[in-house]
Design an enzyme around this catalytic site. Structure first.
Site, PDB file in Angstrom:
ATOM      1  N   THR A  45       0.701  -1.393  -0.288  1.00  0.00           N
ATOM      2  CA  THR A  45       0.289   0.334   0.298  1.00  0.00           C
ATOM      3  C   THR A  45       1.429   1.402  -0.089  1.00  0.00           C
ATOM      4  OG1 THR A  45      -0.175  -0.371   2.572  1.00  0.00           O
ATOM      5  CG2 THR A  45      -1.730  -1.342   0.997  1.00  0.00           C
ATOM      6  N   VAL A  47       0.773   4.637   2.587  1.00  0.00           N
ATOM      7  CA  VAL A  47       1.215   4.437   4.189  1.00  0.00           C
ATOM      8  C   VAL A  47       1.919   4.045   4.703  1.00  0.00           C
ATOM      9  CG1 VAL A  47       0.719   6.147   6.361  1.00  0.00           C
ATOM     10  CG2 VAL A  47      -0.392   6.489   3.734  1.00  0.00           C
ATOM     11  N   CYS A  48       1.864   2.479   4.716  1.00  0.00           N
ATOM     12  CA  CYS A  48       2.358   1.571   5.774  1.00  0.00           C
ATOM     13  C   CYS A  48       3.554   0.967   5.145  1.00  0.00           C
ATOM     14  CB  CYS A  48       2.151   0.521   4.908  1.00  0.00           C
ATOM     15  SG  CYS A  48      -0.237   0.065   5.649  1.00  0.00           S
ATOM     16  N   PRO A  49       4.606   1.147   3.134  1.00  0.00           N
ATOM     17  CA  PRO A  49       6.046   1.429   4.053  1.00  0.00           C
ATOM     18  C   PRO A  49       6.613   2.462   4.377  1.00  0.00           C
ATOM     19  CG  PRO A  49       5.249   1.692   1.709  1.00  0.00           C
ATOM     20  CD  PRO A  49       3.409   1.832   2.562  1.00  0.00           C
ATOM     21  N   LEU A  52       6.468   1.408   8.245  1.00  0.00           N
ATOM     22  CA  LEU A  52       7.516   0.133   8.288  1.00  0.00           C
ATOM     23  C   LEU A  52       9.400   0.443   8.100  1.00  0.00           C
ATOM     24  CD1 LEU A  52       5.232  -2.420   7.344  1.00  0.00           C
ATOM     25  CD2 LEU A  52       5.332  -1.939   9.310  1.00  0.00           C
TER      26      LEU A  52
END
Length: 188
Positions: A45, A47-49, A52
């Site tokens: 997706t 925003v997720c990376p 993380l």
């Protein structure tokens, strides 16, 4: 929904991915040290990376603080591996990525959006006994800050070790803390 502060981690068993290997993680693996359980909506997706990757940027500092990181999405451990294979950002992650395709962990922590089959952006700080000391829950589109999360872990650890003192806003290790007393009421 009531608050989660003080709630104890319940038993669980999930499959995970870490640095090129699959492993099983249980609630017992989160005990005996401080832990961050970092829920995010989905692999592959937008925003997720960024979140993380930000956690990885501070991973060494979390390790120095004696705190393990466990990221969690509703994806399987196989999808986590495929994402690491496809993304330079995810490939460099050293912490454990938990797969929660049945939503058991997200339900346990009260962050599963049933209709979407995804977890909210939620972060939980657990003490060595598996008790929730701090948490925050964001809407899907609002990213988090790993540096602030690290500060919260350090503050929780300080308060745990020095029960007569509390950490003011923006406190960082080595800075002055407060000792609650009648003399401080209304003066700060």
């Amino acid at each position: 929904m009531g608050h989660m502060i003080g709630k104890k981690l319940e038993p669980f068993r999930v499959q995970a991915y870490r640095q090129g290997a699959f492993l099983e993680v249980t609630d017992e693996d989160l005990k005996g040290h401080w832990s961050v359980v970092f829920f995010y909506p989905a692999d592959f997706t937008f925003v997720c990376p960024t979140e993380l990757g930000d956690l990885q940027d501070f991973y060494e500092e979390f390790q120095e603080a004696g705190c393990s990181i466990y990221s969690v999405s509703e994806d399987t451990h196989f999808v986590h591996k495929a994402w690491a294979d496809a993304s330079d950002t995810i490939r460099r992650i050293q912490y454990t990525m938990l797969g929660d395709p049945a939503g058991a962990l997200a339900r346990q922590f009260g962050v599963l959006c049933e209709e979407e089959g995804q977890a909210l952006r939620a972060t939980f700080i657990l003490d060595p006994e598996g008790e929730i000391k701090a948490y925050e829950i964001h809407d899907m589109g609002i990213g988090r800050n790993a540096e602030e999360l690290l500060r919260k872990v350090q503050a929780a650890q300080f308060v745990e070790a020095h029960g007569d003192q509390v950490c003011p806003a923006k406190w960082k290790p080595g800075e002055e803390t407060l000792t609650p007393s009648l003399e401080l009421v209304g003066l700060l």
